[in-house]
Design an enzyme around this catalytic site. Sequence first.
Site, PDB file in Angstrom:
ATOM      1  CD1 TRP A  45      -2.791  -1.449   0.632  1.00 49.99           C
ATOM      2  CD2 TRP A  45      -1.391  -2.595   1.895  1.00 49.99           C
ATOM      3  NE1 TRP A  45      -3.336  -2.750   1.082  1.00 49.99           N
ATOM      4  CE2 TRP A  45      -2.445  -3.426   1.881  1.00 49.99           C
ATOM      5  CE3 TRP A  45      -0.255  -2.815   2.559  1.00 49.99           C
ATOM      6  CZ2 TRP A  45      -2.419  -4.430   2.194  1.00 49.99           C
ATOM      7  CZ3 TRP A  45      -0.357  -4.298   3.110  1.00 49.99           C
ATOM      8  CH2 TRP A  45      -1.442  -5.038   2.970  1.00 49.99           C
ATOM      9  CG  ASP A  46       4.056   4.440  -1.099  1.00 50.41           C
ATOM     10  OD1 ASP A  46       5.169   4.101  -0.709  1.00 50.41           O
ATOM     11  OD2 ASP A  46       3.612   5.455  -1.601  1.00 50.41           O
ATOM     12  CE1 TYR A  47      -1.694   3.386   3.747  1.00 52.30           C
ATOM     13  CE2 TYR A  47      -2.138   1.173   4.584  1.00 52.30           C
ATOM     14  CZ  TYR A  47      -2.598   2.362   4.206  1.00 52.30           C
ATOM     15  OH  TYR A  47      -4.092   2.485   4.057  1.00 52.30           O
ATOM     16  CG  ASP A  48       6.851   4.974   2.394  1.00 51.76           C
ATOM     17  OD1 ASP A  48       5.888   5.454   2.749  1.00 51.76           O
ATOM     18  OD2 ASP A  48       7.408   4.917   1.329  1.00 51.76           O
TER      19      ASP A  48
ATOM     20  CE  LYS B 287       3.821   7.511   2.622  1.00 49.41           C
ATOM     21  NZ  LYS B 287       4.107   7.184   1.063  1.00 49.41           N
TER      22      LYS B 287
END
Length: 813
Positions: free
Chosen positions: A487-490, A516
Amino acid sequence: MNENKKQSATCRILVILLGVLVMLFGLALLVGGIRLVQLGGSVYFLLMGAASLLAGVLVAARRPAGALVYGVAFVATAVWAVADAGLEFWPLVSRLVMPAVLALLVALAWPALRRARGVPAGRGAYGVAALLLVGLLATAVSAFQPRPVVTAQGQRPAVVPVAKGSEQRDWMHWGNTTGGTRFAALDQITPDNVDQLQVAWTAHTGDVPQSDGFGAEDQVTPLQIGQTLYVCTPHNQVIAMDVDSGKQRWSFDPKATAPNWQRCRGLGYFDASLPIAGVPTVAAAVAAPAPAPPAPALAAAPPAPALCEKRILMTSIDARLFALDAATGAACPDFGVNGVVDLKVGMGEIKPGFYTLTAAPLVAGELVIVGGRVADNIEVGEPSGVVRAYNVRSGALAWVWDLSKETPDVPLDPSIHYTRATPNVWTSMAYDPQLGLVYLPTGNTTPDQWAGERTPQDDKYSSAVVALDVATGKERWVYQTVHHDLWDYDLPAQPTLTDVPDGKGGTLPALLQITKAGQVFMLNRATGQPITEVRDIQAPQGHADGERYSPTQRLSVGLPQIGAQTLTESDMWGATPIDQMLCRIQFKGFRYDGMFTPPGEDLALQWPGSLGGMNWGSASVDPTTGYLFVNDMRLGLWTKLIPRAQMTTGAGGVEMGAASQTGTPYGSLRDRFLSKLGIPCQKPPFGTLSAINLATHQLVWQVPVGTVKDTGPMGIKMRLPIPIGMPTLGGSLATQSGLLFFAGTQDYYLRAYDSRSGKEVWKARMPVGSQGTPITYVSPTTGRQYVVISAGGARQSPDRGDYVIAYALPAAH
């Protein structure tokens, strides 16, 4: 007689037009309502559409029954609205204002409808119209009133005055301290006198960022050391200014270029004359007395400092590391090659725009440590996410952390490239000098939405906080916040280091990491173990061919989750019921299983979106109250994986839109979850400021931040200061006097809040918006406290500038 006929004809035409308007309203709701019911959504819109369509036909035919039908439908709408949305203001506005306007017009038409049937007009309809008008006017007035999401309760913490001699002297690091506190032990400007702040000076950098959101952006947090302020511009120009006037002392232009993502969020500073060991902890820094200023010279002036004894460090968008003399701006000849270290060395092939550095370098003792931003979603095999430490005096490589290796801290042979396509650290790092640990908030291996090819090392270190020994680069501990991140929850934000109560009368060394995904993790920064409860939840599973999915995910339930609730159809919003209905149709058409809904070949909803939640602006903390301050944005995304055979060649992959993800079985498509008017589909607020008590772990207050004055539907500025709460991008500044400054909104204001209550106590209009973080300092010459902000333009705004603005209380005469 003729005049009466004209009036009658005009009245008849107006009634017919009103009927047509109600018919169109009803037809739109009916058609959309049918589709919504087919998707399993609310039946209200279908029923209201049918009733409004019938009412419109009857009104156009000048039949009083039309008004009665619409009146009953409106009353039913009011009952449904409260049942569906409760008593929340903005959800009720979305559901009731447009129907109420039509009800008002229908009530005014009632006498004409009665007369058309030869029935006495009556006056009751005018009373109904008056009530509706009063309600609409009250709603309009109420729309301009701020509405806290959470109101501060109970007794507020007392303000702790700054002890004499312990005032902050300089803003030496991006987050003020290497622990990222964004807290200033200053109290000249207070909640009682902040309304007297005025512009003290304005400077221009000459670098105006022209951007579509992924090009040049001004996002800098300045540094202040002594009498000099240091800023960097989107194209890496460094400018030194006088703190009292903004007058330029020197400038440096590295002629840095990149095809996108031009920005410089901050600088590093090193002073060789200061002791390296024994730096006080974050908590101790509040009370520890500052060193007394040196006595003025009585005879000859002291000798000039050695060249580069004090130096400014900067990374550039074209992957270079610079060391500049802080007094003159000259390149430091003893650092690297003529003041420059080439960060492309050891990286292998770097295509234009694939490796840029935008975060401030971390100066940790005698080292300067850098990560780097790697282009998202374009292809596999992109540049390495290696983290490197260089000697701050010589520029010699001290250690590397190439996380794909079994021993990632062992430097590679110069002829061997760092491992490609590893998780990176694109944001700012933190450092605890007493523990000797550097904290890395990691990203994930590109691409974001496909991870079938990721290695076990990738999966271990993605979206995690990693603690390294500052002297050797050896790993001490790692804590992952998202497993197998799709999810690009970096981790976008600098960790915040502070001490928290242990419940036994002592304290624990804490690291606060915001994400995020709207999470706030509190870890013991010595061990990496959670201090507050983290719960493993069962994660939804996807069906993309060749992908694997983590069976569980982590939620930080021991601290408030910010804007991370699971959405329902009733959470959908719009400026009108039609807009809201279309958002409901979108919502019901998505696959959505909560926060960790995996992407697939169908349309999937991601909430929070990959922009946040919280982002790179990071948190601030007031150690005198134990309050942590975070700002967020609330923008969902819809996502879809596109099989490779169907993927358009040449697609990019910056953030939104089509992304090629070349080398994987899928490309991807994603965009913001917005209404047809360009408004977020979920109910307001779309951005907030929040205060969290780190002792009780409770949300103290939460307020919407930002208005629609400088934005609006379809990009049209509404020019109305309605405090609905807008997406935020930038950081906050806390002061010991009880103030919280913030400017990263979509309107053009720097604001100050009472940090104990969340009440807005001051704001100043800027020429353009800001994405920067304010800083504050006291001039060593004049003794005035300044608040300084960089203003180059809000993220989604076309209005751009190159302003650095300083505010201060009126000068004493």
